[in-house]
Design a protein around this motif. Sequence first.
Motif, PDB file in Angstrom:
ATOM      1  N   SER A   1      47.953  56.370  36.091  1.00  0.00           N
ATOM      2  CA  SER A   1      47.893  57.715  36.657  1.00  0.00           C
ATOM      3  C   SER A   1      48.406  57.742  38.084  1.00  0.00           C
ATOM      4  N   LEU A   2      48.295  56.602  38.801  1.00  0.00           N
ATOM      5  CA  LEU A   2      48.737  56.577  40.194  1.00  0.00           C
ATOM      6  C   LEU A   2      50.249  56.535  40.312  1.00  0.00           C
TER       7      LEU A   2
ATOM      8  N   ASP B   1      52.403  57.556  37.820  1.00  0.00           N
ATOM      9  CA  ASP B   1      53.036  58.555  36.965  1.00  0.00           C
ATOM     10  C   ASP B   1      53.674  59.643  37.827  1.00  0.00           C
TER      11      ASP B   1
ATOM     12  N   LYS C   1      53.036  64.074  36.942  1.00  0.00           N
ATOM     13  CA  LYS C   1      51.591  64.216  36.825  1.00  0.00           C
ATOM     14  C   LYS C   1      51.232  65.578  36.250  1.00  0.00           C
TER      15      LYS C   1
ATOM     16  N   GLN D   1      39.594  63.373  45.166  1.00  0.00           N
ATOM     17  CA  GLN D   1      39.558  62.527  43.980  1.00  0.00           C
ATOM     18  C   GLN D   1      40.643  62.911  42.975  1.00  0.00           C
TER      19      GLN D   1
ATOM     20  N   GLN E   1      44.452  62.013  43.579  1.00  0.00           N
ATOM     21  CA  GLN E   1      44.908  60.644  43.339  1.00  0.00           C
ATOM     22  C   GLN E   1      45.516  60.474  41.953  1.00  0.00           C
ATOM     23  N   HIS E   2      45.143  61.344  41.030  1.00  0.00           N
ATOM     24  CA  HIS E   2      45.564  61.181  39.634  1.00  0.00           C
ATOM     25  C   HIS E   2      46.358  62.360  39.084  1.00  0.00           C
ATOM     26  N   TYR E   3      46.218  63.521  39.727  1.00  0.00           N
ATOM     27  CA  TYR E   3      46.849  64.728  39.199  1.00  0.00           C
ATOM     28  C   TYR E   3      47.506  65.526  40.326  1.00  0.00           C
TER      29      TYR E   3
ATOM     30  N   ASP F   1      39.876  64.382  32.792  1.00  0.00           N
ATOM     31  CA  ASP F   1      40.667  63.448  31.987  1.00  0.00           C
ATOM     32  C   ASP F   1      40.672  63.875  30.520  1.00  0.00           C
TER      33      ASP F   1
ATOM     34  N   ASP G   1      43.965  62.818  28.701  1.00  0.00           N
ATOM     35  CA  ASP G   1      44.149  61.464  29.226  1.00  0.00           C
ATOM     36  C   ASP G   1      42.783  60.806  29.319  1.00  0.00           C
TER      37      ASP G   1
ATOM     38  N   LEU H   1      40.689  56.399  31.129  1.00  0.00           N
ATOM     39  CA  LEU H   1      39.804  55.955  32.203  1.00  0.00           C
ATOM     40  C   LEU H   1      38.342  56.324  31.986  1.00  0.00           C
TER      41      LEU H   1
ATOM     42  N   ARG I   1      35.327  54.296  33.740  1.00  0.00           N
ATOM     43  CA  ARG I   1      34.624  54.953  34.847  1.00  0.00           C
ATOM     44  C   ARG I   1      33.141  55.120  34.530  1.00  0.00           C
TER      45      ARG I   1
END
Length: 335
Positions: free
Chosen positions: A3-4, A6, A9, A31, A34-36, A268, A273, A276, A280
């Motif tokens: 995810s980091l 990609d 996103k 938060q 960082q992924h989206y 997610d 997705d 994770l 997590r």
Amino acid sequence: IKSLIDIDKKKIGLVHLDPESKIKTDNLSSQLSQHYAFQTTDLTRPFIPDIDVYLVSGAVDTLDSLVKENLESILNSGKRIFLTQSGVMTDITTQQANPVDSDIFDFLNNYGLKLQQNLVLDGRCSKVQVRERRGIFLMNRPMDYPFFPIIQSFNDDEVVVSDLEQVLPFFPSEIQIDTTENDRVAGVVELFKSSSNSGLMASNWMLSPDPQQNPFIRMLGQKGKIIAATSKLVNGGELMLISDSKFLADDGGMSVNDNLVFIMNAVDYLAGDEDLISLRSREITSRPLEELEDATRKKWKWANMFIPSLLVLTFGFFQMRKEKKHADILRQIYD
């Protein structure tokens, strides 16, 4: 890592249904960013089709007609919504509460989610600090606050919550699931609920944590009440609801790490997705002591009183015998 790095996103949109008092969401934003691709979205404008998941904070009044139309369009297009919506507005500082008067309830009813205008209480709950006078001093005293339930009853069949340890909503309301056949809804499922020592407050709003001032917080013993549920649509869309309007706020739900784990799982999952989620959720966030029953607690209380005394007496007895034997030996030598 995926995810980091990609580049393409998925996009997460944050929507405030109460534009006059927008909540601060810095914890959530940092938060998710960082992924989206995270952005604030305005539903008073034409529908934006390139948002994958919408995080929507609750309404307190009648929805703008265009906002309501856009919410419907989002779900009709197969997109997903995570909605935080209380049935009652609360203010712990003034200890006042009022039912939410909004057509958001009609919107939820269309998807099998019947949000009640009440407050759920739970004997398994967080504590609040209450200032009380003792002589000339003001001291803080921790008190159980059933309006802040500690949720540990999760639906093991739903990956978004199956491995969670706990969630801590503030002033949640009850969600009832409408089982009436609905052409748009494939199914509505419970995500988590309060404990079997729950209660409801639907009138006589009293938010004081002191049971002497507020006897209603002791009226528990009911079965668990649903706090979060999700409506899965026939077209692939989904509407996930947690009955806490401030769940996304820095000074509300996002001040608790366990809640942040849940919201990241939800995003997610809704974004498709799920890689994770299990990793997590496996992180240890809390290991509270198991609460003992009254009978067991009394047994340990008496054991803690008598066992140390018995050990001291036993030690004293053997020590006395040892010293007596030593004295007899000395007497024989000198006699």
